[in-house]
Design a protein around this motif. Sequence first.
Motif, PDB file in Angstrom:
ATOM      1  N   THR A  59      -3.231 -16.281   5.098  1.00 33.52           N
ATOM      2  CA  THR A  59      -3.074 -15.774   3.733  1.00 33.52           C
ATOM      3  C   THR A  59      -2.655 -14.311   3.748  1.00 33.52           C
ATOM      4  OG1 THR A  59      -4.747 -17.298   2.903  1.00 33.52           O
ATOM      5  CG2 THR A  59      -4.245 -15.403   1.526  1.00 33.52           C
ATOM      6  N   PHE A  60      -3.240 -13.545   4.663  1.00 40.82           N
ATOM      7  CA  PHE A  60      -2.944 -12.120   4.756  1.00 40.82           C
ATOM      8  C   PHE A  60      -2.404 -11.792   6.140  1.00 40.82           C
ATOM      9  CE2 PHE A  60      -6.300 -12.516   1.572  1.00 40.82           C
ATOM     10  CZ  PHE A  60      -5.660 -11.934   0.497  1.00 40.82           C
ATOM     11  N   ASP A  61      -1.522 -10.821   6.172  1.00 37.85           N
ATOM     12  CA  ASP A  61      -0.981 -10.364   7.447  1.00 37.85           C
ATOM     13  C   ASP A  61      -1.954  -9.444   8.165  1.00 37.85           C
ATOM     14  OD1 ASP A  61       1.732 -11.586   7.368  1.00 37.85           O
ATOM     15  OD2 ASP A  61       1.807 -10.434   5.506  1.00 37.85           O
ATOM     16  N   GLY A  62      -2.953  -8.979   7.452  1.00 36.37           N
ATOM     17  CA  GLY A  62      -3.979  -8.143   8.048  1.00 36.37           C
ATOM     18  C   GLY A  62      -5.061  -7.831   7.038  1.00 36.37           C
ATOM     19  N   VAL A  63      -6.248  -7.524   7.555  1.00 39.44           N
ATOM     20  CA  VAL A  63      -7.373  -7.097   6.730  1.00 39.44           C
ATOM     21  C   VAL A  63      -7.759  -5.707   7.208  1.00 39.44           C
ATOM     22  CG1 VAL A  63      -9.749  -7.551   6.035  1.00 39.44           C
ATOM     23  CG2 VAL A  63      -8.178  -9.468   6.421  1.00 39.44           C
ATOM     24  N   LEU A  64      -7.791  -4.753   6.292  1.00 35.01           N
ATOM     25  CA  LEU A  64      -8.164  -3.380   6.620  1.00 35.01           C
ATOM     26  C   LEU A  64      -9.561  -3.123   6.067  1.00 35.01           C
ATOM     27  CD1 LEU A  64      -5.007  -3.454   6.687  1.00 35.01           C
ATOM     28  CD2 LEU A  64      -5.101  -1.038   6.184  1.00 35.01           C
ATOM     29  N   PRO A  65     -10.578  -3.133   6.938  1.00 33.72           N
ATOM     30  CA  PRO A  65     -11.940  -2.848   6.478  1.00 33.72           C
ATOM     31  C   PRO A  65     -12.198  -1.338   6.481  1.00 33.72           C
ATOM     32  CG  PRO A  65     -11.987  -3.507   8.775  1.00 33.72           C
ATOM     33  CD  PRO A  65     -10.538  -3.545   8.338  1.00 33.72           C
ATOM     34  N   PHE A  66     -12.794  -0.856   5.424  1.00 36.16           N
ATOM     35  CA  PHE A  66     -13.104   0.568   5.316  1.00 36.16           C
ATOM     36  C   PHE A  66     -14.609   0.765   5.308  1.00 36.16           C
ATOM     37  CE2 PHE A  66      -8.893   0.088   3.457  1.00 36.16           C
ATOM     38  CZ  PHE A  66      -8.196   1.053   4.143  1.00 36.16           C
ATOM     39  N   ASP A  67     -15.061   1.886   5.861  1.00 35.92           N
ATOM     40  CA  ASP A  67     -16.492   2.188   5.934  1.00 35.92           C
ATOM     41  C   ASP A  67     -17.039   2.794   4.646  1.00 35.92           C
ATOM     42  OD1 ASP A  67     -16.641   1.208   8.503  1.00 35.92           O
ATOM     43  OD2 ASP A  67     -16.462   3.171   9.456  1.00 35.92           O
ATOM     44  N   THR A  68     -16.174   3.174   3.730  1.00 36.87           N
ATOM     45  CA  THR A  68     -16.613   3.716   2.440  1.00 36.87           C
ATOM     46  C   THR A  68     -15.812   3.044   1.328  1.00 36.87           C
ATOM     47  OG1 THR A  68     -15.004   5.545   2.433  1.00 36.87           O
ATOM     48  CG2 THR A  68     -17.141   5.959   3.483  1.00 36.87           C
ATOM     49  N   ASP A  69     -16.369   3.070   0.113  1.00 38.35           N
ATOM     50  CA  ASP A  69     -15.668   2.479  -1.026  1.00 38.35           C
ATOM     51  C   ASP A  69     -14.539   3.354  -1.533  1.00 38.35           C
ATOM     52  OD1 ASP A  69     -17.041   0.010  -1.367  1.00 38.35           O
ATOM     53  OD2 ASP A  69     -18.753   1.110  -2.157  1.00 38.35           O
TER      54      ASP A  69
END
Length: 115
Positions: A59-69
């Motif tokens: 579905t996505f070419d990548g997921v970018l997780p962030f440590d802050t909102d």
Amino acid sequence: RADPLVLQIPAIKDRYSVFQFVDLCTNPHFLGARATGPEAGTYLLTGPTWRGQAGDEGTFDGVLPFDTDLVFVIGRTLLLGADDVPSLAEVMASYALQHLSAYRGQNAPPPAPVT
């Protein structure tokens, strides 16, 4: 915070482009010519409290997780001269940023509680 964002980037083969993301912990992420190549891509941007599923494989070419909102983003797309302004405007208009629920055609989730 309750609903991640989806960034859609068009194929950009004739000019340099980059999106730089930095969260409050100064963790960087990059999308664009050097990091992901000139092909079109769809990326999920998630914060630390999101517990959902990214969706089906592919579905996505990548997921970018962030440590802050809170995340800062700087997008750059190369202008090739004064005559290039209309073409650049078309490229920039084709970038899309929306909530995951809107991308999936669903109702937005309830807001995250204030902490």
